[in-house]
Design a protein around this motif. Structure first.
Motif, PDB file in Angstrom:
ATOM      1  N   MET A 280      24.309  30.319  52.840  1.00  0.00           N
ATOM      2  CA  MET A 280      23.189  31.398  52.783  1.00  0.00           C
ATOM      3  C   MET A 280      22.446  31.499  54.029  1.00  0.00           C
ATOM      4  SD  MET A 280      23.842  32.019  49.608  1.00  0.00           S
ATOM      5  CE  MET A 280      22.436  33.111  49.561  1.00  0.00           C
ATOM      6  N   GLU A 281      22.085  30.628  54.950  1.00  0.00           N
ATOM      7  CA  GLU A 281      21.910  30.745  56.225  1.00  0.00           C
ATOM      8  C   GLU A 281      22.342  31.957  57.129  1.00  0.00           C
ATOM      9  OE1 GLU A 281      19.813  28.133  59.617  1.00  0.00           O
ATOM     10  OE2 GLU A 281      22.081  27.584  59.234  1.00  0.00           O
ATOM     11  N   GLN A 282      23.670  31.686  57.169  1.00  0.00           N
ATOM     12  CA  GLN A 282      24.600  32.895  57.734  1.00  0.00           C
ATOM     13  C   GLN A 282      24.360  34.356  57.096  1.00  0.00           C
ATOM     14  OE1 GLN A 282      28.628  30.853  57.539  1.00  0.00           O
ATOM     15  NE2 GLN A 282      28.389  30.804  59.897  1.00  0.00           N
ATOM     16  N   LYS A 283      24.401  34.247  55.854  1.00  0.00           N
ATOM     17  CA  LYS A 283      24.101  35.542  55.105  1.00  0.00           C
ATOM     18  C   LYS A 283      22.666  36.009  55.727  1.00  0.00           C
ATOM     19  CE  LYS A 283      27.200  34.820  51.411  1.00  0.00           C
ATOM     20  NZ  LYS A 283      27.895  33.732  52.016  1.00  0.00           N
ATOM     21  N   THR A 284      21.678  35.131  55.646  1.00  0.00           N
ATOM     22  CA  THR A 284      20.342  35.843  55.842  1.00  0.00           C
ATOM     23  C   THR A 284      20.250  36.450  57.185  1.00  0.00           C
ATOM     24  OG1 THR A 284      19.380  34.064  54.342  1.00  0.00           O
ATOM     25  CG2 THR A 284      17.939  35.088  56.067  1.00  0.00           C
ATOM     26  N   VAL A 285      21.001  35.515  58.269  1.00  0.00           N
ATOM     27  CA  VAL A 285      20.951  36.220  59.785  1.00  0.00           C
ATOM     28  C   VAL A 285      21.846  37.506  59.774  1.00  0.00           C
ATOM     29  CG1 VAL A 285      22.116  35.519  61.885  1.00  0.00           C
ATOM     30  CG2 VAL A 285      20.940  33.654  60.642  1.00  0.00           C
ATOM     31  N   ALA A 286      22.736  37.660  59.154  1.00  0.00           N
ATOM     32  CA  ALA A 286      23.790  38.962  59.174  1.00  0.00           C
ATOM     33  C   ALA A 286      22.581  39.886  58.571  1.00  0.00           C
ATOM     34  CB  ALA A 286      24.854  38.721  58.493  1.00  0.00           C
ATOM     35  N   LEU A 287      22.130  39.869  57.374  1.00  0.00           N
ATOM     36  CA  LEU A 287      21.396  40.754  56.807  1.00  0.00           C
ATOM     37  C   LEU A 287      20.119  41.034  57.759  1.00  0.00           C
ATOM     38  CD1 LEU A 287      21.773  39.862  53.090  1.00  0.00           C
ATOM     39  CD2 LEU A 287      22.297  41.959  54.040  1.00  0.00           C
ATOM     40  N   THR A 288      19.567  39.968  58.384  1.00  0.00           N
ATOM     41  CA  THR A 288      18.427  40.481  59.106  1.00  0.00           C
ATOM     42  C   THR A 288      18.679  41.266  60.322  1.00  0.00           C
ATOM     43  OG1 THR A 288      17.399  38.189  58.544  1.00  0.00           O
ATOM     44  CG2 THR A 288      16.710  39.254  60.661  1.00  0.00           C
ATOM     45  N   THR A 289      19.768  41.310  60.727  1.00  0.00           N
ATOM     46  CA  THR A 289      20.290  41.952  61.904  1.00  0.00           C
ATOM     47  C   THR A 289      20.804  43.189  61.443  1.00  0.00           C
ATOM     48  OG1 THR A 289      21.495  40.122  63.030  1.00  0.00           O
ATOM     49  CG2 THR A 289      22.311  42.251  63.463  1.00  0.00           C
ATOM     50  N   ALA A 290      21.318  43.304  60.363  1.00  0.00           N
ATOM     51  CA  ALA A 290      21.445  44.875  59.465  1.00  0.00           C
ATOM     52  C   ALA A 290      20.482  45.429  59.151  1.00  0.00           C
ATOM     53  CB  ALA A 290      22.350  44.487  58.491  1.00  0.00           C
ATOM     54  N   LEU A 291      19.514  44.800  58.605  1.00  0.00           N
ATOM     55  CA  LEU A 291      18.116  45.439  58.051  1.00  0.00           C
ATOM     56  C   LEU A 291      17.048  45.380  59.125  1.00  0.00           C
ATOM     57  CD1 LEU A 291      18.061  43.874  54.506  1.00  0.00           C
ATOM     58  CD2 LEU A 291      18.811  46.211  55.196  1.00  0.00           C
ATOM     59  N   GLY A 292      17.084  44.478  60.252  1.00  0.00           N
ATOM     60  CA  GLY A 292      16.088  44.515  61.176  1.00  0.00           C
ATOM     61  C   GLY A 292      14.906  43.922  60.774  1.00  0.00           C
ATOM     62  N   ASP A 293      15.063  43.003  59.595  1.00  0.00           N
ATOM     63  CA  ASP A 293      13.743  42.426  59.192  1.00  0.00           C
ATOM     64  C   ASP A 293      14.069  41.310  58.401  1.00  0.00           C
ATOM     65  OD1 ASP A 293      11.297  42.085  57.930  1.00  0.00           O
ATOM     66  OD2 ASP A 293      11.060  43.793  56.646  1.00  0.00           O
ATOM     67  N   GLU A 294      13.342  40.145  58.602  1.00  0.00           N
ATOM     68  CA  GLU A 294      13.998  38.976  58.037  1.00  0.00           C
ATOM     69  C   GLU A 294      13.430  38.924  56.743  1.00  0.00           C
ATOM     70  OE1 GLU A 294      13.744  34.033  58.614  1.00  0.00           O
ATOM     71  OE2 GLU A 294      12.472  35.245  59.980  1.00  0.00           O
ATOM     72  N   ALA A 295      12.040  39.299  56.433  1.00  0.00           N
ATOM     73  CA  ALA A 295      11.476  39.399  55.158  1.00  0.00           C
ATOM     74  C   ALA A 295      12.317  40.109  54.160  1.00  0.00           C
ATOM     75  CB  ALA A 295      10.384  39.689  55.083  1.00  0.00           C
ATOM     76  N   ALA A 296      12.957  41.268  54.589  1.00  0.00           N
ATOM     77  CA  ALA A 296      13.610  42.165  53.670  1.00  0.00           C
ATOM     78  C   ALA A 296      15.181  41.536  53.380  1.00  0.00           C
ATOM     79  CB  ALA A 296      13.977  43.668  54.394  1.00  0.00           C
ATOM     80  N   ALA A 297      15.492  40.783  54.600  1.00  0.00           N
ATOM     81  CA  ALA A 297      17.007  40.143  54.206  1.00  0.00           C
ATOM     82  C   ALA A 297      16.711  38.908  53.184  1.00  0.00           C
ATOM     83  CB  ALA A 297      17.327  39.659  55.709  1.00  0.00           C
ATOM     84  N   LEU A 298      15.662  38.212  53.425  1.00  0.00           N
ATOM     85  CA  LEU A 298      15.386  37.256  52.429  1.00  0.00           C
ATOM     86  C   LEU A 298      15.166  37.722  50.933  1.00  0.00           C
ATOM     87  CD1 LEU A 298      12.906  35.000  54.237  1.00  0.00           C
ATOM     88  CD2 LEU A 298      15.458  34.404  53.796  1.00  0.00           C
TER      89      LEU A 298
END
Length: 301
Positions: free
Chosen positions: A59-77
């Motif tokens: 889940m940590e890896q997925k969060t990092v990947a989504l943060t990169t794609a969305l440009g926002d950690e809160a949106a990724a979470l």
């Protein structure tokens, strides 16, 4: 006057011995049962720890990947949390849903838009009995369509191979005949709109995921997702400690090792062994000779 009273107590002794044997056997059985229970409990705890830490790392890896794609950690979470909820109510797992959403987000979809398309696609795939593999393959197909701008004949063929009557869905959505839609240029927006229409109330794939999630395999998949999620929650503190404190210290310790010095020490040990080897061999030969001579002398005497 003396009286002597005697009797046969052999049966009494036999009963006592039998009672002791039964008690000993019971104690042994109870002890074995406790050992087995302890071993089982230990294995269960180990499985929970392993599953939980593996799940949290993923889940940590997925969060990092989504943060990169969305440009926002809160949106990724927030996206990850929604995917976990979707996995608990559909026949698809977290891994499959995350991969499908990531493909569409990387092609330019918003997190919400990607979810809508993935769930509509999930209904279509569920209606044909497909699973995570089909979801991943068809999401990759949609990603390609969005990147190119329109569906090619090969893209349409992928839907047919997955058992999805895409021309039928397009005909339902546009009100045109199947023959007419076959001559149309199919864009990503038109394709996904047809999928959403089929997934909506009154559509041919309405609530297909809900129906599949109630089957034995669907419930089993949900159970697996829920078990992993619970294990992740139980080991969250341990995982954070390992990730933020323990592993960095271990890596620092390994990085601080003077590899050249270690290699030099090993080389010195090898050189010393090579030097001492002939001496040790000579001493061993002399000892064996002495033993042989002593033995012969003893025999002669």
């Amino acid at each position: 006057v003396k009286y002597k009273i005697s009797g046969d107590n052999s049966q009494f002794n036999a009963d006592i011995n039998q009672t002791k044997s039964i008690a000993t056997g019971a104690a042994s059985a109870i002890g074995a049962a406790f050992k087995a229970a302890a071993a089982t409990a230990g294995a269960a705890v180990g499985a929970v720890l392993t599953t939980g830490i593996t799940y949290n790392a993923s889940m940590e890896q997925k969060t990092v990947a989504l943060t990169t794609a969305l440009g926002d950690e809160a949106a990724a979470l927030e996206t990850i949390a929604q995917i976990q909820k979707d996995a608990a109510t559909t026949p698809f797992d977290v891994e499959g849903l995350t991969q499908a959403n990531m493909m569409l987000i990387s092609a330019g979809e918003s997190a919400g838009g990607a979810r809508d398309v993935v769930l509509a696609l999930g209904d279509a795939i569920s209606a044909t009995g497909g699973g995570n593999d089909e979801l991943s393959r068809m999401a990759a197909n949609l990603q390609q369509v969005k990147n190119v701008g329109k569906a090619t004949a090969a893209d349409i063929k992928q839907f047919a191979m997955a058992g999805i009557d895409i021309y039928g869905l397009l005909a339902d959505y546009t009100g045109k005949s199947t023959a007419e839609v076959k001559n149309m240029e199919v864009s990503y927006d038109l394709l996904t709109a047809a999928l959403k229409n089929a997934s909506a109330e009154g559509g041919r794939y309405f609530q297909s995921m809900a129906a599949q999630s109630k089957t034995f395999n669907g419930q089993l998949a949900t159970l697996g997702d829920n078990a992993k999620s619970v294990a992740g929650q139980l080991t969250e503190g341990l995982f954070e400690k390992l990730a933020s404190d323990v592993l960095p210290k271990i890596n620092e310790a390994i990085e601080s090792i003077d590899v050249d010095a270690v290699i030099e020490s090993i080389d010195r040990l090898i050189d010393g062994f090579v030097t001492l080897a002939p001496v040790v061999a000579g001493a061993a030969a002399a000892f064996l000779t002495f033993k042989a001579v002593t033995a012969i002398g003893g025999t002669i005497t």
